[in-house]
Write a protein that holds these residues in place. Structure first.
Motif, PDB file in Angstrom:
ATOM      1  N   VAL A 139      45.474  57.416  48.293  1.00  0.00           N
ATOM      2  CA  VAL A 139      45.904  58.671  47.707  1.00  0.00           C
ATOM      3  C   VAL A 139      46.847  59.412  48.657  1.00  0.00           C
ATOM      4  O   VAL A 139      46.653  59.410  49.874  1.00  0.00           O
ATOM      5  CB  VAL A 139      44.682  59.564  47.363  1.00  0.00           C
ATOM      6  CG1 VAL A 139      43.903  59.945  48.613  1.00  0.00           C
ATOM      7  CG2 VAL A 139      45.132  60.816  46.627  1.00  0.00           C
ATOM      8  N   SER A 185      47.097  51.768  46.995  1.00  0.00           N
ATOM      9  CA  SER A 185      45.822  52.275  46.485  1.00  0.00           C
ATOM     10  C   SER A 185      45.362  53.523  47.235  1.00  0.00           C
ATOM     11  O   SER A 185      44.311  54.085  46.916  1.00  0.00           O
ATOM     12  CB  SER A 185      44.751  51.181  46.601  1.00  0.00           C
ATOM     13  OG  SER A 185      44.586  50.796  47.960  1.00  0.00           O
ATOM     14  N   TYR A 229      50.510  58.325  44.972  1.00  0.00           N
ATOM     15  CA  TYR A 229      49.767  57.294  45.708  1.00  0.00           C
ATOM     16  C   TYR A 229      50.710  56.373  46.484  1.00  0.00           C
ATOM     17  O   TYR A 229      51.839  56.104  46.056  1.00  0.00           O
ATOM     18  CB  TYR A 229      48.936  56.450  44.733  1.00  0.00           C
ATOM     19  CG  TYR A 229      48.034  57.283  43.851  1.00  0.00           C
ATOM     20  CD1 TYR A 229      46.766  57.653  44.270  1.00  0.00           C
ATOM     21  CD2 TYR A 229      48.481  57.711  42.594  1.00  0.00           C
ATOM     22  CE1 TYR A 229      45.950  58.435  43.470  1.00  0.00           C
ATOM     23  CE2 TYR A 229      47.672  58.492  41.789  1.00  0.00           C
ATOM     24  CZ  TYR A 229      46.404  58.866  42.233  1.00  0.00           C
ATOM     25  OH  TYR A 229      45.614  59.649  41.443  1.00  0.00           O
TER      26      TYR A 229
END
Length: 249
Positions: A119, A117, A114
């Motif tokens: 991905v 926050s 990540y």
């Protein structure tokens, strides 16, 4: 042979990449805990890649292990523009037998990467091997990418088979051993490549196979001969490679 000529500056600017590992490891075979901290390559889940962080494994029983890892992606010296990535994962492993006899090991892992926050990559990895003493052995590593959020929009599907590696070997005599390996892989979307135009992203499947004979000659001389084929989806012809080597022990 390269398809086009390069300037004389290529050698001066080229990188020879060296990976270093420095870690503090606690690995007492009879202990209920295995731990490693520092720059590590998790031994049971190679799909996680190198990690600057911590790994802890617990022995639940004689045959079962569970583990967890967390840390950051190392910053490679040749990539000054690389983004900071965090990694985390967990796995379960089943182990049976002894390495010197019949031995089986199988691991299933979930790994996430990540940027803040956002991905970058999420995958399920299957890795394992089975050996019968020094007679024969099989190894496999398979990665399934789990695509969600912007990755699903890019990939067009929820699950992608991104990597397969298989290798088997057999010892015909004490002096002759043969092995055969197969791998395939495709590029997968990450936070680094998210802004790449779809038409420029390489979705082609790459497949390869390699066979090798290892021969022990008199006077402690080791010899190996190998042959490989590799083909990219859409290419008319595969590329081939050969190697022969001798080493005096």
């Amino acid at each position: 042979q390269r398809e086009r000529a390069y300037s004389s500056q290529v050698e001066r600017d080229a990188w020879e990449n060296r990976i270093w590992e420095m870690s503090l490891t606690y690995d007492e075979p009879q202990s209920a805990i295995y731990a490693a901290a520092g720059r590590i390559l998790p031994k049971r889940i190679s799909g996680a890649g190198y990690l600057d962080g911590l790994l802890i494994e617990s022995r639940l029983s004689e045959h079962t292990r569970i583990g967890a890892l967390a840390g950051t992606q190392p910053q490679w010296a040749y990539d000054a523009d690389a983004v900071s990535l965090k990694k985390a994962g967990a796995y379960a492993a089943f182990i049976s037998g002894e390495p010197g006899a019949m031995y089986l090991e199988q691991t299933i892992a979930g790994i996430g990467e990540y940027h803040g926050s956002e991905v970058s990559r999420e995958l399920v990895s299957l890795q394992g091997r089975v050996n019968r003493a020094s007679r024969w052995g099989l190894y496999h590593a398979v990665d399934f990418d789990i695509n969600r959020s912007w990755r699903k929009e890019k990939a067009g599907e929820s699950i992608t088979l991104s990597n397969v590696y298989l290798n088997g070997w057999y010892r015909f005599t004490p002096r002759l051993r043969a092995s055969l390996g197969y791998d395939n892989r495709t590029n997968y979307w990450t936070y680094d490549t998210r802004t790449t135009v779809d038409s420029l992203f390489d979705h082609h499947l790459r497949q390869g196979v390699r066979g090798q004979f290892d021969i022990t000659l008199p006077e402690q001389i080791q010899s190996a001969m190998s042959f490989g084929l590799r083909k990219r989806e859409g290419d008319a012809n595969p590329s081939t490679s050969y190697s022969v080597n001798l080493a005096k022990l």
